[in-house]
Design an enzyme around this catalytic site. Structure first.
Site, PDB file in Angstrom:
ATOM      1  N   GLU A  81       0.669  -0.954   0.005  1.00 28.11           N
ATOM      2  CA  GLU A  81       0.137   0.108   0.165  1.00 28.11           C
ATOM      3  C   GLU A  81       0.838   1.320   0.090  1.00 28.11           C
ATOM      4  O   GLU A  81       0.406   2.488   0.123  1.00 28.11           O
ATOM      5  CB  GLU A  81      -0.928  -0.008   1.127  1.00 28.11           C
ATOM      6  CG  GLU A  81      -0.446  -0.058   2.459  1.00 28.11           C
ATOM      7  CD  GLU A  81      -1.339   0.199   3.700  1.00 28.11           C
ATOM      8  OE1 GLU A  81      -1.809   1.074   3.826  1.00 28.11           O
ATOM      9  OE2 GLU A  81      -1.502  -1.073   4.455  1.00 28.11           O
ATOM     10  N   CYS A 113      -3.238  -3.462   4.415  1.00 29.50           N
ATOM     11  CA  CYS A 113      -2.592  -4.539   5.068  1.00 29.50           C
ATOM     12  C   CYS A 113      -2.832  -5.887   4.584  1.00 29.50           C
ATOM     13  O   CYS A 113      -2.017  -7.104   4.743  1.00 29.50           O
ATOM     14  CB  CYS A 113      -2.262  -4.382   6.462  1.00 29.50           C
ATOM     15  SG  CYS A 113      -1.814  -2.912   7.319  1.00 29.50           S
ATOM     16  N   HIS A 235      -2.355  -9.816  12.173  1.00 30.32           N
ATOM     17  CA  HIS A 235      -1.777  -8.648  11.708  1.00 30.32           C
ATOM     18  C   HIS A 235      -1.436  -7.767  13.049  1.00 30.32           C
ATOM     19  O   HIS A 235      -2.416  -7.601  13.728  1.00 30.32           O
ATOM     20  CB  HIS A 235      -2.724  -7.907  10.777  1.00 30.32           C
ATOM     21  CG  HIS A 235      -2.461  -6.388  10.461  1.00 30.32           C
ATOM     22  ND1 HIS A 235      -1.241  -6.117  10.155  1.00 30.32           N
ATOM     23  CD2 HIS A 235      -3.020  -5.312  10.637  1.00 30.32           C
ATOM     24  CE1 HIS A 235      -1.026  -4.924   9.776  1.00 30.32           C
ATOM     25  NE2 HIS A 235      -2.107  -4.338  10.286  1.00 30.32           N
TER      26      HIS A 235
HETATM   27  P1  HMG Z   1      -3.576   7.014  21.616  1.00 27.58           P
HETATM   28  O1  HMG Z   1      -4.879   7.473  21.050  1.00 27.58           O
HETATM   29  O2  HMG Z   1      -2.207   8.129  21.577  1.00 27.58           O
HETATM   30  O3  HMG Z   1      -3.201   5.950  22.522  1.00 27.58           O
HETATM   31  O4  HMG Z   1      -3.225   6.184  20.358  1.00 27.58           O
HETATM   32  P2  HMG Z   1      -4.088   5.611  23.852  1.00 27.58           P
HETATM   33  O5  HMG Z   1      -4.532   6.890  24.566  1.00 27.58           O
HETATM   34  O6  HMG Z   1      -5.418   5.060  23.053  1.00 27.58           O
HETATM   35  O7  HMG Z   1      -3.076   4.630  24.386  1.00 27.58           O
HETATM   36  C1  HMG Z   1      -2.713   3.597  24.077  1.00 27.58           C
HETATM   37  C2  HMG Z   1      -2.652   2.601  25.126  1.00 27.58           C
HETATM   38  O8  HMG Z   1      -1.736   2.750  26.035  1.00 27.58           O
HETATM   39  C3  HMG Z   1      -3.878   2.475  25.807  1.00 27.58           C
HETATM   40  O9  HMG Z   1      -4.144   0.955  26.310  1.00 27.58           O
HETATM   41  C4  HMG Z   1      -3.655   3.196  27.154  1.00 27.58           C
HETATM   42  O10 HMG Z   1      -4.276   2.917  28.445  1.00 27.58           O
HETATM   43  C5  HMG Z   1      -2.080   2.850  27.508  1.00 27.58           C
HETATM   44  P3  HMG Z   1      -5.694   0.311  25.674  1.00 27.58           P
HETATM   45  O11 HMG Z   1      -6.732   1.067  26.627  1.00 27.58           O
HETATM   46  O12 HMG Z   1      -5.863   0.398  24.421  1.00 27.58           O
HETATM   47  O13 HMG Z   1      -5.294  -1.120  26.571  1.00 27.58           O
HETATM   48  N1  HMG Z   1      -1.421   3.697  28.097  1.00 27.58           N
HETATM   49  C6  HMG Z   1      -0.209   3.435  29.035  1.00 27.58           C
HETATM   50  N2  HMG Z   1       0.127   2.050  29.374  1.00 27.58           N
HETATM   51  C7  HMG Z   1       0.877   2.235  30.335  1.00 27.58           C
HETATM   52  N3  HMG Z   1       1.588   3.284  30.878  1.00 27.58           N
HETATM   53  C8  HMG Z   1       1.251   4.262  30.471  1.00 27.58           C
HETATM   54  C9  HMG Z   1       0.145   4.341  29.557  1.00 27.58           C
HETATM   55  N4  HMG Z   1      -0.284   5.613  28.782  1.00 27.58           N
HETATM   56  C10 HMG Z   1      -1.373   5.031  27.999  1.00 27.58           C
HETATM   57  N5  HMG Z   1       1.646   5.466  30.934  1.00 27.58           N
HETATM   58  C11 HMG Z   1      -3.525   4.382  18.584  1.00 27.58           C
HETATM   59  C12 HMG Z   1      -3.197   4.894  19.782  1.00 27.58           C
HETATM   60  C13 HMG Z   1      -3.304   3.036  18.370  1.00 27.58           C
HETATM   61  C14 HMG Z   1      -4.907   4.847  18.215  1.00 27.58           C
HETATM   62  C15 HMG Z   1      -2.606   5.280  17.613  1.00 27.58           C
HETATM   63  O14 HMG Z   1      -1.335   4.936  17.689  1.00 27.58           O
HETATM   64  C16 HMG Z   1      -2.901   5.334  16.284  1.00 27.58           C
HETATM   65  O15 HMG Z   1      -3.927   5.949  15.668  1.00 27.58           O
HETATM   66  N6  HMG Z   1      -2.362   4.344  15.225  1.00 27.58           N
HETATM   67  C17 HMG Z   1      -2.486   4.027  13.853  1.00 27.58           C
HETATM   68  C18 HMG Z   1      -3.830   3.289  13.622  1.00 27.58           C
HETATM   69  C19 HMG Z   1      -3.635   1.695  14.156  1.00 27.58           C
HETATM   70  O16 HMG Z   1      -2.639   1.306  14.303  1.00 27.58           O
HETATM   71  N7  HMG Z   1      -4.777   1.204  14.164  1.00 27.58           N
HETATM   72  C20 HMG Z   1      -4.806  -0.176  14.527  1.00 27.58           C
HETATM   73  C21 HMG Z   1      -6.022  -1.064  13.984  1.00 27.58           C
HETATM   74  S1  HMG Z   1      -6.164  -0.640  12.254  1.00 27.58           S
HETATM   75  C22 HMG Z   1      -5.165  -1.705  11.414  1.00 27.58           C
HETATM   76  O17 HMG Z   1      -4.488  -2.610  11.865  1.00 27.58           O
HETATM   77  C23 HMG Z   1      -4.709  -1.376   9.984  1.00 27.58           C
HETATM   78  C24 HMG Z   1      -3.220  -0.619   9.851  1.00 27.58           C
HETATM   79  O18 HMG Z   1      -2.236  -1.455  10.174  1.00 27.58           O
HETATM   80  C25 HMG Z   1      -3.244   0.046   8.417  1.00 27.58           C
HETATM   81  C26 HMG Z   1      -3.912  -1.294   7.031  1.00 27.58           C
HETATM   82  O19 HMG Z   1      -4.477  -1.934   6.979  1.00 27.58           O
HETATM   83  O20 HMG Z   1      -3.082  -0.735   6.109  1.00 27.58           O
HETATM   84  C27 HMG Z   1      -3.312   0.389  10.608  1.00 27.58           C
END
Ligand code: HMG
Length: 389
Positions: A81, A113, A235
């Site tokens: 992609e 992906c 994935h």
């Molecule tokens: P965010 O909103 O900054 O993070 O981004 P958050 O606030 O949701 O925190 C993440 C986790 O860290 C949470 O845990 C927090 O509690 C924890 P959860 O509630 O999820 O279990 N946390 C802590 N833990 C320990 N100590 C601390 C602490 N602070 C927080 N101090 C997000 C997270 C994944 C949304 C962001 O990184 C993002 O947008 N990433 C890109 C999108 C993505 O990867 N999505 C995954 C599903 S889609 C997919 O897999 C397809 C993809 O690969 C693309 C394709 O298909 O081509 C992306």
């Protein structure tokens, strides 16, 4: 019983550079535990200015050709992609760089992906038609989000190359597949953008709905029951996503998601992804490489695969590990792919993030940064120029 077809050889490549999440956390004032524990990532691969999906793809594929030869490869499918051209397949450059025979079809596939799994299924169909042939499947991607966005910590880059054929030495892919498609805007990248756009929370929910849909269809198609699987390879956009997905699957199966179950099912699939980051199409196949390299003997054990691509498409399928697979592993080389990367500081990472090939049609050389076997030497008249070391 039908002819066993599947993954005969598997190799992967990544980038010249790596950014530790400690550097990202120090820059943006985030508690590093959010990265190390919350999303389960330690570092992410960062391409040099003279690396791209072609150089990574060729680097991943060359060892397969060295070991297994090229005469039986009549098809190359390049899943990505991070496409570098709207018309020409990146696979054609790789075909030339690794010296494949001209009597070969080459094509590029895309669905976020998920596309490498579509490529694998396409390959299996071709081999069923003529089992004397092999198909080279290459999954190669660079994951890029805007600096200082929530997605930034989930970048990465890698290529996985698989030689698909009859009587495979690693994993026999089984017939039933559970399929799921839903039109969602969780993650996308319009043609005019380098960095993906993402609704992070929506993307996590979309992934979980896709796991559910694909699993239900897999069950309906007569697939194996949950208990039969030795491990689950998901994935992994970030390694904690696999845990979220598996908890969801366990709850659908009425199973407790206790720590031991999660570790047994997933614990051996995440090590490479935790230090490479999201490699999009390659990610699940890096999970497979980790598992085969790390687990005790998996001979004849069924593995579950959940391939997901935003937008969204998912497939749940199974594969059984072949007898003698351990003699075909590339564990040492895989560790070297990770260990050879040079750490960047935050300023160095930002400079590479901002780098792009000039688009004015002139003659431009790229800075010689990579030490890998293939490099993107420059661009001339809008044509990418590659060289082999
Ligand atoms: P965010 O909103 O900054 O993070 O981004 P958050 O606030 O949701 O925190 C993440 C986790 O860290 C949470 O845990 C927090 O509690 C924890 P959860 O509630 O999820 O279990 N946390 C802590 N833990 C320990 N100590 C601390 C602490 N602070 C927080 N101090 C997000 C997270 C994944 C949304 C962001 O990184 C993002 O947008 N990433 C890109 C999108 C993505 O990867 N999505 C995954 C599903 S889609 C997919 O897999 C397809 C993809 O690969 C693309 C394709 O298909 O081509 C992306």
């Amino acid at each position: 019983m039908s002819l066993p077809i599947g993954i005969h050889d598997l190799s992967f490549a990544s980038t010249e550079f790596v950014l530790p999440h400690t550097a990202l956390a120090a820059h943006n004032g985030t508690d590093v535990a959010k990265y190390h524990v919350g999303i389960g990532q330690q570092s992410m691969s960062v391409p040099a200015a003279d690396e791209d999906i072609v150089t990574m793809g060729a680097t991943a594929a060359a060892p397969l050709v060295d070991r297994c030869g090229k005469d039986r490869i009549r098809t190359v499918v390049f899943a990505t992609e991070s496409s570098i051209d709207q018309a020409k397949s990146a696979g054609v450059y790789v075909h030339s760089l690794i010296g494949l025979v001209p009597s070969c079809r080459v094509v590029e596939m895309k669905q976020a992906c998920y596309a490498a799994t579509a490529a694998l299924q396409f390959a299996i169909g071709l081999i069923r038609r003529d089992p004397s042939q092999q198909v080279l499947v290459i999954a190669s991607d660079v994951s890029t989000y805007e600096p200082d966005s929530p997605g930034e910590a989930t970048q990465g880059a890698a290529a996985a190359a698989m030689l698909v054929g009859a009587d495979p030495a690693l994993v026999r892919i089984e017939e039933p597949s559970g399929l799921f498609t839903a039109d969602v805007m969780d993650f996308w990248r319009p043609n005019y953008r380098e960095a993906a756009l993402v609704n992070g929370r929506e993307s996590v929910g979309a992934y979980l709905r896709a796991v559910e849909g694909a699993w239900k269809d897999y069950t309906k198609q007569g697939g194996r029951s949950w208990e039969e699987f030795a491990a689950f390879v998901y994935h992994q956009p970030f390694t904690k996503m696999a845990y979220k997905a598996h908890r969801h699957l366990l709850s659908l199966c009425g199973r407790p998601a206790d720590r031991d179950t999660l570790e047994r099912d997933l614990g051996r699939t995440t090590a490479y992804n935790a230090v490479i980051g999201n490699s999009y199409t390659a990610s699940m196949y890096l999970g497979l490489a980790t598992l085969l390299d790390q687990a005790d003997d998996l001979t004849d054990r069924p593995l579950a695969f959940l391939s997901y691509g935003s937008g969204s498409v998912a497939e749940f399928f199974a594969g059984t590990v072949a007898a003698g697979y351990r003699t075909h592993l590339r564990t040492g080389a895989n560790h070297e792919v990770i260990a050879r990367r040079r750490p960047l500081d935050h300023a160095g990472y930002r400079a590479l993030h901002a780098w792009s090939l000039p688009a004015d049609g002139g003659d431009h050389s790229t800075p010689a940064q990579t030490t890998g076997p293939y490099r993107l030497a420059g661009v001339s008249g809008h044509k990418r120029l590659y060289e082999t070391r």
